[in-house]
Design a protein around this motif. Structure first.
Motif, PDB file in Angstrom:
ATOM      1  N   LYS A 130       0.838  -1.200   0.000  1.00  0.00           N
ATOM      2  CA  LYS A 130       0.000   0.000   0.000  1.00  0.00           C
ATOM      3  C   LYS A 130       0.876   1.254   0.000  1.00  0.00           C
ATOM      4  O   LYS A 130       0.583   2.216  -0.713  1.00  0.00           O
ATOM      5  CB  LYS A 130      -0.929  -0.007   1.215  1.00  0.00           C
TER       6      LYS A 130
ATOM      7  N   GLN B 248       0.463   7.028   5.687  1.00  0.00           N
ATOM      8  CA  GLN B 248      -0.876   6.771   5.148  1.00  0.00           C
ATOM      9  C   GLN B 248      -1.154   5.272   5.051  1.00  0.00           C
ATOM     10  O   GLN B 248      -2.283   4.829   5.321  1.00  0.00           O
ATOM     11  CB  GLN B 248      -1.026   7.418   3.776  1.00  0.00           C
TER      12      GLN B 248
ATOM     13  N   TRP C  29      -4.109   3.338   6.858  1.00  0.00           N
ATOM     14  CA  TRP C  29      -5.025   2.524   6.063  1.00  0.00           C
ATOM     15  C   TRP C  29      -5.155   1.116   6.684  1.00  0.00           C
ATOM     16  O   TRP C  29      -6.256   0.593   6.829  1.00  0.00           O
ATOM     17  CB  TRP C  29      -4.501   2.431   4.635  1.00  0.00           C
TER      18      TRP C  29
ATOM     19  N   LYS D 200      -8.404  -0.633   8.305  1.00  0.00           N
ATOM     20  CA  LYS D 200      -8.867  -1.861   7.645  1.00  0.00           C
ATOM     21  C   LYS D 200      -9.207  -2.922   8.704  1.00  0.00           C
ATOM     22  O   LYS D 200     -10.099  -3.710   8.524  1.00  0.00           O
ATOM     23  CB  LYS D 200      -7.769  -2.358   6.715  1.00  0.00           C
TER      24      LYS D 200
END
Length: 58
Positions: A22, A48, A52, A56
């Motif tokens: 990611k 970030q 994320w 999640k």
């Protein structure tokens, strides 16, 4: 140069694979959009990607 799973900044080495993937995605997008130095991009992409991942898991 575009970063890949095989070729990425060493700052991403210790990240879990899913977070690293990611972060690479985010960093490559940021490189296209912004004209800041690569270290700043890498640091922001890692931040970030970690955010994320934590979101999640919720």
């Amino acid at each position: 140069m575009k970063w890949t799973i095989e070729n990425f900044p060493m700052e991403m080495q210790a990240l879990p694979a899913i977070v690293r993937e990611k972060a690479i995605e985010i960093a490559n997008r940021m490189k296209k959009e912004k004209s800041v130095n690569e270290l700043a991009i890498v640091e922001e992409a890692i931040r970030q990607a970690e955010e994320w991942f934590l979101n999640k898991e919720k």
